[in-house]
Design a protein around this motif. Structure first.
Motif, PDB file in Angstrom:
ATOM      1  N   MET A 149       0.800  -1.189   0.000  1.00  0.00           N
ATOM      2  CA  MET A 149       0.000   0.000   0.000  1.00  0.00           C
ATOM      3  C   MET A 149       0.843   1.253   0.000  1.00  0.00           C
ATOM      4  SD  MET A 149      -0.972   1.028   3.749  1.00  0.00           S
ATOM      5  CE  MET A 149      -0.100   2.514   3.536  1.00  0.00           C
ATOM      6  N   PRO A 150       1.862   1.233  -0.771  1.00  0.00           N
ATOM      7  CA  PRO A 150       2.721   2.428  -0.744  1.00  0.00           C
ATOM      8  C   PRO A 150       2.100   3.602  -1.495  1.00  0.00           C
ATOM      9  CG  PRO A 150       3.535   0.889  -2.369  1.00  0.00           C
ATOM     10  CD  PRO A 150       2.385   0.207  -1.662  1.00  0.00           C
ATOM     11  N   ILE A 151       2.548   4.782  -1.080  1.00  0.00           N
ATOM     12  CA  ILE A 151       2.233   5.999  -1.820  1.00  0.00           C
ATOM     13  C   ILE A 151       3.549   6.513  -2.373  1.00  0.00           C
ATOM     14  CG2 ILE A 151       2.256   7.368   0.326  1.00  0.00           C
ATOM     15  CD1 ILE A 151       0.102   8.246  -2.705  1.00  0.00           C
ATOM     16  N   LEU A 152       3.545   6.843  -3.646  1.00  0.00           N
ATOM     17  CA  LEU A 152       4.746   7.307  -4.332  1.00  0.00           C
ATOM     18  C   LEU A 152       4.523   8.752  -4.759  1.00  0.00           C
ATOM     19  CD1 LEU A 152       4.297   4.142  -4.841  1.00  0.00           C
ATOM     20  CD2 LEU A 152       6.014   4.399  -6.582  1.00  0.00           C
ATOM     21  N   ASP A 153       5.420   9.625  -4.346  1.00  0.00           N
ATOM     22  CA  ASP A 153       5.359  11.039  -4.702  1.00  0.00           C
ATOM     23  C   ASP A 153       6.558  11.329  -5.594  1.00  0.00           C
ATOM     24  OD1 ASP A 153       4.761  13.731  -4.843  1.00  0.00           O
ATOM     25  OD2 ASP A 153       5.538  14.181  -2.846  1.00  0.00           O
ATOM     26  N   VAL A 154       6.289  11.661  -6.842  1.00  0.00           N
ATOM     27  CA  VAL A 154       7.338  11.831  -7.846  1.00  0.00           C
ATOM     28  C   VAL A 154       7.345  13.269  -8.342  1.00  0.00           C
ATOM     29  CG1 VAL A 154       8.219  11.014 -10.071  1.00  0.00           C
ATOM     30  CG2 VAL A 154       6.946   9.444  -8.585  1.00  0.00           C
ATOM     31  N   LYS A 155       8.503  13.875  -8.340  1.00  0.00           N
ATOM     32  CA  LYS A 155       8.693  15.198  -8.939  1.00  0.00           C
ATOM     33  C   LYS A 155       9.733  15.032 -10.036  1.00  0.00           C
ATOM     34  CE  LYS A 155       7.493  17.887  -4.856  1.00  0.00           C
ATOM     35  NZ  LYS A 155       6.749  16.817  -4.260  1.00  0.00           N
ATOM     36  N   ILE A 156       9.407  15.539 -11.221  1.00  0.00           N
ATOM     37  CA  ILE A 156      10.284  15.378 -12.374  1.00  0.00           C
ATOM     38  C   ILE A 156      10.615  16.750 -12.944  1.00  0.00           C
ATOM     39  CG2 ILE A 156      10.526  14.388 -14.676  1.00  0.00           C
ATOM     40  CD1 ILE A 156       8.407  12.307 -13.865  1.00  0.00           C
ATOM     41  N   ALA A 157      11.899  17.028 -13.093  1.00  0.00           N
ATOM     42  CA  ALA A 157      12.345  18.265 -13.732  1.00  0.00           C
ATOM     43  C   ALA A 157      12.538  17.956 -15.213  1.00  0.00           C
ATOM     44  CB  ALA A 157      13.638  18.771 -13.116  1.00  0.00           C
ATOM     45  N   ALA A 158      11.461  18.114 -15.945  1.00  0.00           N
ATOM     46  CA  ALA A 158      11.467  17.833 -17.386  1.00  0.00           C
ATOM     47  C   ALA A 158      10.171  18.406 -17.951  1.00  0.00           C
ATOM     48  CB  ALA A 158      11.541  16.332 -17.645  1.00  0.00           C
TER      49      ALA A 158
ATOM     50  N   ILE B 141       8.944   7.314  -1.612  1.00  0.00           N
ATOM     51  CA  ILE B 141       7.974   6.239  -1.445  1.00  0.00           C
ATOM     52  C   ILE B 141       7.848   5.928   0.036  1.00  0.00           C
ATOM     53  CG2 ILE B 141       9.782   4.526  -1.962  1.00  0.00           C
ATOM     54  CD1 ILE B 141       7.535   2.610  -2.859  1.00  0.00           C
ATOM     55  N   LYS B 142       6.619   5.871   0.502  1.00  0.00           N
ATOM     56  CA  LYS B 142       6.353   5.521   1.897  1.00  0.00           C
ATOM     57  C   LYS B 142       5.905   4.063   1.946  1.00  0.00           C
ATOM     58  CE  LYS B 142       5.145  10.164   3.410  1.00  0.00           C
ATOM     59  NZ  LYS B 142       5.771  10.822   2.284  1.00  0.00           N
ATOM     60  N   ILE B 143       6.630   3.285   2.763  1.00  0.00           N
ATOM     61  CA  ILE B 143       6.299   1.876   2.956  1.00  0.00           C
ATOM     62  C   ILE B 143       6.200   1.603   4.452  1.00  0.00           C
ATOM     63  CG2 ILE B 143       7.339   1.117   0.785  1.00  0.00           C
ATOM     64  CD1 ILE B 143       9.774   0.160   2.430  1.00  0.00           C
TER      65      ILE B 143
ATOM     66  N   ALA C  58       3.738   1.227  11.324  1.00  0.00           N
ATOM     67  CA  ALA C  58       2.447   0.634  10.967  1.00  0.00           C
ATOM     68  C   ALA C  58       1.284   1.257  11.716  1.00  0.00           C
ATOM     69  CB  ALA C  58       2.475  -0.875  11.202  1.00  0.00           C
ATOM     70  N   THR C  59       1.539   1.797  12.903  1.00  0.00           N
ATOM     71  CA  THR C  59       0.464   2.417  13.676  1.00  0.00           C
ATOM     72  C   THR C  59       0.183   3.841  13.226  1.00  0.00           C
ATOM     73  OG1 THR C  59       2.048   3.145  15.352  1.00  0.00           O
ATOM     74  CG2 THR C  59       0.914   1.039  15.744  1.00  0.00           C
ATOM     75  N   ALA C  60       1.043   4.385  12.361  1.00  0.00           N
ATOM     76  CA  ALA C  60       0.902   5.781  11.924  1.00  0.00           C
ATOM     77  C   ALA C  60       0.688   5.893  10.424  1.00  0.00           C
ATOM     78  CB  ALA C  60       2.154   6.565  12.325  1.00  0.00           C
ATOM     79  N   TYR C  61       0.243   4.808   9.796  1.00  0.00           N
ATOM     80  CA  TYR C  61       0.171   4.787   8.347  1.00  0.00           C
ATOM     81  C   TYR C  61      -0.944   3.843   7.933  1.00  0.00           C
ATOM     82  CZ  TYR C  61       2.184   4.277   3.602  1.00  0.00           C
ATOM     83  OH  TYR C  61       2.413   4.264   2.262  1.00  0.00           O
ATOM     84  N   GLY C  62      -1.743   4.256   6.965  1.00  0.00           N
ATOM     85  CA  GLY C  62      -2.793   3.376   6.497  1.00  0.00           C
ATOM     86  C   GLY C  62      -3.588   3.981   5.365  1.00  0.00           C
ATOM     87  N   TYR C  63      -4.614   3.279   4.950  1.00  0.00           N
ATOM     88  CA  TYR C  63      -5.515   3.759   3.904  1.00  0.00           C
ATOM     89  C   TYR C  63      -6.906   3.234   4.204  1.00  0.00           C
ATOM     90  CZ  TYR C  63      -5.208  -0.884   1.784  1.00  0.00           C
ATOM     91  OH  TYR C  63      -5.266  -2.235   1.555  1.00  0.00           O
ATOM     92  N   GLY C  64      -7.900   3.857   3.614  1.00  0.00           N
ATOM     93  CA  GLY C  64      -9.278   3.443   3.843  1.00  0.00           C
ATOM     94  C   GLY C  64      -9.719   3.606   5.288  1.00  0.00           C
ATOM     95  N   GLY C  65      -9.043   4.492   6.025  1.00  0.00           N
ATOM     96  CA  GLY C  65      -9.402   4.737   7.411  1.00  0.00           C
ATOM     97  C   GLY C  65      -8.850   3.732   8.403  1.00  0.00           C
ATOM     98  N   LEU C  66      -8.018   2.791   7.941  1.00  0.00           N
ATOM     99  CA  LEU C  66      -7.461   1.761   8.816  1.00  0.00           C
ATOM    100  C   LEU C  66      -5.938   1.800   8.766  1.00  0.00           C
ATOM    101  CD1 LEU C  66      -9.770  -1.191   7.714  1.00  0.00           C
ATOM    102  CD2 LEU C  66     -10.065   0.306   9.707  1.00  0.00           C
ATOM    103  N   THR C  67      -5.306   1.642   9.929  1.00  0.00           N
ATOM    104  CA  THR C  67      -3.838   1.607   9.950  1.00  0.00           C
ATOM    105  C   THR C  67      -3.341   0.263   9.437  1.00  0.00           C
ATOM    106  OG1 THR C  67      -3.640   0.680  12.176  1.00  0.00           O
ATOM    107  CG2 THR C  67      -3.799   3.101  11.998  1.00  0.00           C
ATOM    108  N   GLN C  68      -2.078   0.242   9.064  1.00  0.00           N
ATOM    109  CA  GLN C  68      -1.468  -1.015   8.647  1.00  0.00           C
ATOM    110  C   GLN C  68      -1.392  -1.986   9.822  1.00  0.00           C
ATOM    111  OE1 GLN C  68      -2.131  -0.831   5.563  1.00  0.00           O
ATOM    112  NE2 GLN C  68      -0.234  -1.849   5.005  1.00  0.00           N
ATOM    113  N   GLU C  69      -1.173  -1.457  11.010  1.00  0.00           N
ATOM    114  CA  GLU C  69      -1.135  -2.314  12.206  1.00  0.00           C
ATOM    115  C   GLU C  69      -2.480  -3.008  12.396  1.00  0.00           C
ATOM    116  OE1 GLU C  69       0.349  -4.292  15.531  1.00  0.00           O
ATOM    117  OE2 GLU C  69       1.382  -3.225  13.925  1.00  0.00           O
ATOM    118  N   TYR C  70      -3.570  -2.261  12.245  1.00  0.00           N
ATOM    119  CA  TYR C  70      -4.897  -2.839  12.362  1.00  0.00           C
ATOM    120  C   TYR C  70      -5.081  -3.956  11.321  1.00  0.00           C
ATOM    121  CZ  TYR C  70      -9.970  -3.301  12.420  1.00  0.00           C
ATOM    122  OH  TYR C  70     -11.243  -3.808  12.492  1.00  0.00           O
TER     123      TYR C  70
END
Length: 129
Positions: free
Chosen positions: A1-10, A70-72, A113-125
């Motif tokens: 469930m990573p989020i990738l933030d990409v900045k491109i100088a082009a 990338i956040k994992i 894992a307790t500070a990261y998640g998606y859909g309203g649920l943490t990865q720890e959950y």
């Protein structure tokens, strides 16, 4: 469930956006074992005249660059996997962007894992369930 933030100088390009997105999904899935269906990517383009390295705009240097974060979930990948991911990601951007400035960054951010998640649920959950 990573989020990738990409900045491109082009120069912005739909073809480049698609190539970057599909390449990053492949690398993230193959090396970091992340599920493509819950991988999100945000791509932003920055004018090379406004991307400064060493006090000079990339437009003057004839180079392109990128910053990729990338956040994992912490403790889900080894140091070796992350090193391979950084190496292969840099090579992918070099292939796609051409004249790539060496000062281009990949940041693999381990998030608790307790500070990261998606859909309203943490990865720890999710792990506990």
């Amino acid at each position: 469930m990573p989020i990738l933030d990409v900045k491109i100088a082009a120069r912005e390009s739909a073809d480049l956006t698609q190539a970057v997105a599909s390449s990053l999904i492949e690398l993230t899935s193959r090396i970091l074992k992340k599920k493509p269906e819950v991988t999100s990517i945000a791509i932003t383009y920055v004018d090379p005249a406004r991307w400064i390295v060493g006090g000079r705009p990339l437009s003057e240097q004839g180079k392109n660059s990128f910053y990729f974060d990338i956040k994992i979930t912490d403790e889900t990948n080894t140091k070796a996997e992350k090193a391979q991911y950084i190496r292969e990601t840099y090579a992918m951007f070099r292939r796609l962007l051409g004249e790539l400035h060496e000062v281009s960054y990949v940041y693999v951010e381990d998030v608790r894992a307790t500070a990261y998640g998606y859909g309203g649920l943490t990865q720890e959950y999710r792990y506990q369930r």
